[in-house]
Design an enzyme around this catalytic site. Sequence first.
Site, PDB file in Angstrom:
ATOM      1  CG  ASP A 169      -2.031   0.990   1.157  1.00  0.00           C
ATOM      2  OD1 ASP A 169      -2.244   1.551   0.067  1.00  0.00           O
ATOM      3  OD2 ASP A 169      -2.683   1.221   2.188  1.00  0.00           O
ATOM      4  CB  SER A 222      -5.361   6.804   4.748  1.00  0.00           C
ATOM      5  OG  SER A 222      -6.144   5.898   5.481  1.00  0.00           O
TER       6      SER A 222
END
Length: 314
Positions: A151, A245
């Site tokens: 990610d 995030s």
Amino acid sequence: MQKLIIHFLITLLMLKLSHGNFSALNSIYLNSVFQLEVEDLEIEFLFLIAGGLRHPIPMEKFVPYMVSIRSRNPQKYFGDNHFCAGTIFGKDLVLTTAHCVMDKRRVITKPRRLLLVAGTPNRVEPSNTTIQYPVRSLAANLNFVRKNQNDIAIIRLKGVIPENSTAIKSIRLPEGPPQFGAHCTILGWGRLCRNGPLSDLATHLGVHLFSPEECRQKLPDRFKEGMLCAGENKPFKQDPCRGDSGGPLICNNTLTGIISWTIGCGSFHAASLYTDVWYHRQWIEQQLSKSNNLTMANDILIYMLLSVLIFWRK
């Protein structure tokens, strides 16, 4: 009726906190506030970043490394289009997560749809140090598996960060593996509590970097190679939350991790997951090399076209 009144008062408190009006209460938030029963209200307020702090020293030191990642245009006011964060690591480079720039079908967002904002500790108030950067290009790890491994993404800005600025800075990347057990800092403009409002001012939180063995024990079905996990050595009352995030996990003034999956937000039993920057160093170097080669090729092409034009004018 009493329960409704108490919930109404708590809602007002959270809205005040989200706009930074209560200086004495800036670091106090409720865990899953709308799910509390009346008899539960005797418990202490829980720090969740959900639960982050706004002490000026870490803010002044670390916030200059951060950018707010936004859709291209705000809906009603400056900053309401924020959805992720990123960290500056070069004169025009930002590290973030793949899931911030890639949809569920694994399609990478078009650069023109994004705007990165630096030099603004307050998400909803631009200052004289605020710079808004359009995006030149995006590169996300194509081996990214949603809510799983790899990610990570790189964003290249249209423009460069100012030299010798105290409000916008580039952080260093790790030169070796993470030092497990270290005390680290996370930052973001994410939700103040689970399902709560986004923070206007960036908040920060100190977390403990767990070893891979500890992470496998805490998150047996989630923790994979290339990940880090961090939290407290007690029930997890403080964690990154939605909107955080892509933000930084900073250990020893180094970008050690990227906030990936905020599964600890609002939970007493789970740490949150971070992308291990050191583990992905080869991928980062490969992307930078590709980008530099493409830039060089474009420069050569432009030079050749100019040469042809000059020749024909003669």
